[in-house]
Design an enzyme around this catalytic site. Structure first.
Site, PDB file in Angstrom:
ATOM      1  N   LYS A   1       0.809  -1.206   0.000  1.00  0.00           N
ATOM      2  CA  LYS A   1       0.000   0.000   0.000  1.00  0.00           C
ATOM      3  C   LYS A   1       0.850   1.267   0.000  1.00  0.00           C
ATOM      4  O   LYS A   1       0.538   2.234  -0.694  1.00  0.00           O
ATOM      5  CB  LYS A   1      -0.940  -0.022   1.206  1.00  0.00           C
ATOM      6  N   GLY A   2       1.938   1.275   0.760  1.00  0.00           N
ATOM      7  CA  GLY A   2       2.775   2.462   0.791  1.00  0.00           C
ATOM      8  C   GLY A   2       3.418   2.745  -0.550  1.00  0.00           C
ATOM      9  O   GLY A   2       3.452   3.890  -1.025  1.00  0.00           O
TER      10      GLY A   2
ATOM     11  N   GLU B   1      -0.063  -1.718   6.796  1.00  0.00           N
ATOM     12  CA  GLU B   1       0.776  -2.874   6.506  1.00  0.00           C
ATOM     13  C   GLU B   1       2.116  -2.735   7.224  1.00  0.00           C
ATOM     14  O   GLU B   1       3.033  -3.511   7.006  1.00  0.00           O
ATOM     15  CB  GLU B   1       0.967  -3.047   4.996  1.00  0.00           C
TER      16      GLU B   1
ATOM     17  N   ASN C   1     -12.571   2.052   4.104  1.00  0.00           N
ATOM     18  CA  ASN C   1     -13.747   1.712   3.317  1.00  0.00           C
ATOM     19  C   ASN C   1     -14.810   1.194   4.287  1.00  0.00           C
ATOM     20  O   ASN C   1     -14.590   1.164   5.504  1.00  0.00           O
ATOM     21  CB  ASN C   1     -13.418   0.723   2.199  1.00  0.00           C
TER      22      ASN C   1
ATOM     23  N   THR D   1     -14.775   5.408   2.094  1.00  0.00           N
ATOM     24  CA  THR D   1     -14.886   5.139   0.661  1.00  0.00           C
ATOM     25  C   THR D   1     -15.885   4.012   0.415  1.00  0.00           C
ATOM     26  O   THR D   1     -15.975   3.061   1.193  1.00  0.00           O
ATOM     27  CB  THR D   1     -13.523   4.787   0.057  1.00  0.00           C
TER      28      THR D   1
ATOM     29  N   GLY E   1     -16.523   2.548  -2.992  1.00  0.00           N
ATOM     30  CA  GLY E   1     -16.436   2.015  -4.336  1.00  0.00           C
ATOM     31  C   GLY E   1     -17.188   2.868  -5.336  1.00  0.00           C
ATOM     32  O   GLY E   1     -17.041   4.087  -5.372  1.00  0.00           O
TER      33      GLY E   1
ATOM     34  N   GLY F   1     -18.998   6.135  -4.439  1.00  0.00           N
ATOM     35  CA  GLY F   1     -18.290   7.340  -4.048  1.00  0.00           C
ATOM     36  C   GLY F   1     -17.754   7.269  -2.631  1.00  0.00           C
ATOM     37  O   GLY F   1     -17.175   6.264  -2.215  1.00  0.00           O
TER      38      GLY F   1
ATOM     39  N   ASP G   1     -10.424  -3.784 -13.125  1.00  0.00           N
ATOM     40  CA  ASP G   1      -9.697  -4.308 -11.966  1.00  0.00           C
ATOM     41  C   ASP G   1      -9.704  -3.253 -10.872  1.00  0.00           C
ATOM     42  O   ASP G   1      -9.173  -2.151 -11.064  1.00  0.00           O
ATOM     43  CB  ASP G   1      -8.258  -4.650 -12.377  1.00  0.00           C
TER      44      ASP G   1
ATOM     45  N   ASP H   1      -5.668   2.614  -2.608  1.00  0.00           N
ATOM     46  CA  ASP H   1      -4.374   3.286  -2.492  1.00  0.00           C
ATOM     47  C   ASP H   1      -4.330   4.514  -3.391  1.00  0.00           C
ATOM     48  O   ASP H   1      -3.802   5.565  -3.006  1.00  0.00           O
ATOM     49  CB  ASP H   1      -3.252   2.327  -2.873  1.00  0.00           C
TER      50      ASP H   1
END
Length: 312
Positions: A39-40, A139, A183, A219, A221, A224, A245, A251
């Protein structure tokens, strides 16, 4: 703007299947490939492509995967001088299974990312205190992420915490977090709820605010995001795209949000911009290959505005 990303890198080992497997089921896959993950790392690349001056603070192993990561940062123009190379731990690795509908399953061994401890982060205090925004995720150890954000917040830097992968945040000190960005699934886990808990997103945001962050962006998806602070909550729409995808979209959103905040946008406008950036990355496979440049994002926004005027 100056962005410091405190986060993870993991080599991504990817395979495609027609559908995701059930528990205990073996499927035959295809199209095995290795790519960049973590993720970073994703956030650093996306932010750099949006024009930010990015410093990456993280840890990798003294191995081929770690060397590949350093090469990626150099190619993207990210300052990797604060990366710790640990000779006693491997670079993180993620196993990713994707289906043809764009869904995915991911398992990560954090490896050297777990060695990014507070005393290691203190060596990069100038990068934390000298940024416009510091962006962290989970992470790496939770305590390390919060330690970095506290150092930044003490210097008046805007701080963003993406609580992913999901962890229970009850009892954590989130007072140094300006913007918390889960999310809906992560929001429920952060509150100690089951993934299927029926609480509406507005209630989740209100309860997350009670944990201590100054604001929350949940978040959702294709639906919005919801932007919330003590004054109330506002839904923010995203762009309509053909999803190929969704991996890495979160991220992408966080990187774009941090960049927009660092450029002086208010939180709602920043979330709207981030939603467009994240949506655009869903039009292509993988994470790093799908991330758009600032010019591409601005071209999309200009076309969208022009189309809207014609319809009016």
């Amino acid at each position: 703007m100056r962005l410091t990303v405190v986060g993870s890198y993991a080599k991504a080992l990817v395979m495609t299947v027609d559908r995701l497997p059930e528990a205990g089921e073996t499927l035959l896959g295809r199209e095995y490939r290795e790519t960049y993950g973590g993720k970073g790392s994703d956030m650093a690349v996306q932010a750099a492509r949006l024009g930010a001056d990015v410093v990456y603070v993280g840890a990798v192993g003294d191995d081929a995967h770690g060397a590949e990561f350093r090469a990626l940062m150099a190619a993207e123009g990210v300052d990797d001088s604060r990366v710790t190379v640990d000779p006693t731990a491997p670079t993180g690795v993620g196993f990713i299974v994707k289906d043809t509908a764009g869904r995915n399953l991911i398992v990560v061994d954090k490896g050297a990312n777990d060695r990014l401890l507070p005393e290691v982060l203190d060596r990069s205090a100038d990068a934390l205190r000298g940024a416009d925004v510091v962006l962290a995720q989970l992470e790496i150890p939770l305590g390390s992420a919060l330690h970095a954000l506290a150092a930044a917040r003490e210097a008046g830097v805007t701080t963003v915490l993406n609580p992913a992968p999901a962890v229970d945040l009850r009892g954590a000190d989130l007072s140094a977090v300006d913007v918390l960005t889960p999310n809906e699934h992560e929001a429920r886990v952060a509150l100690g709820l089951s993934p299927g808990d029926p609480a509406p997103v507005e209630e989740l945001a209100r309860r997350l605010l009670a944990l201590g962050p100054r604001s929350v962006v949940v978040t959702r998806g294709e639906d919005g995001a919801l932007v919330a602070d003590p004054a109330g909550a506002t839904p923010v729409a995203t762009a309509a795209v053909d999803v190929v995808d969704s991996n890495g979209a979160g991220d992408s959103f966080n990187a774009a949000l941090a960049v927009a905040l660092g450029e002086g946008r208010d939180l709602r406008d920043a979330a709207a911009f981030a939603g467009v950036v994240a949506a655009l990355c869903c039009e292509h496979w993988e994470t790093v290959p799908s991330y758009r440049t600032r010019a591409e994002v601005e071209d999309f926004l200009a076309t969208t505005r022009a189309t809207t005027k014609e319809r009016a």
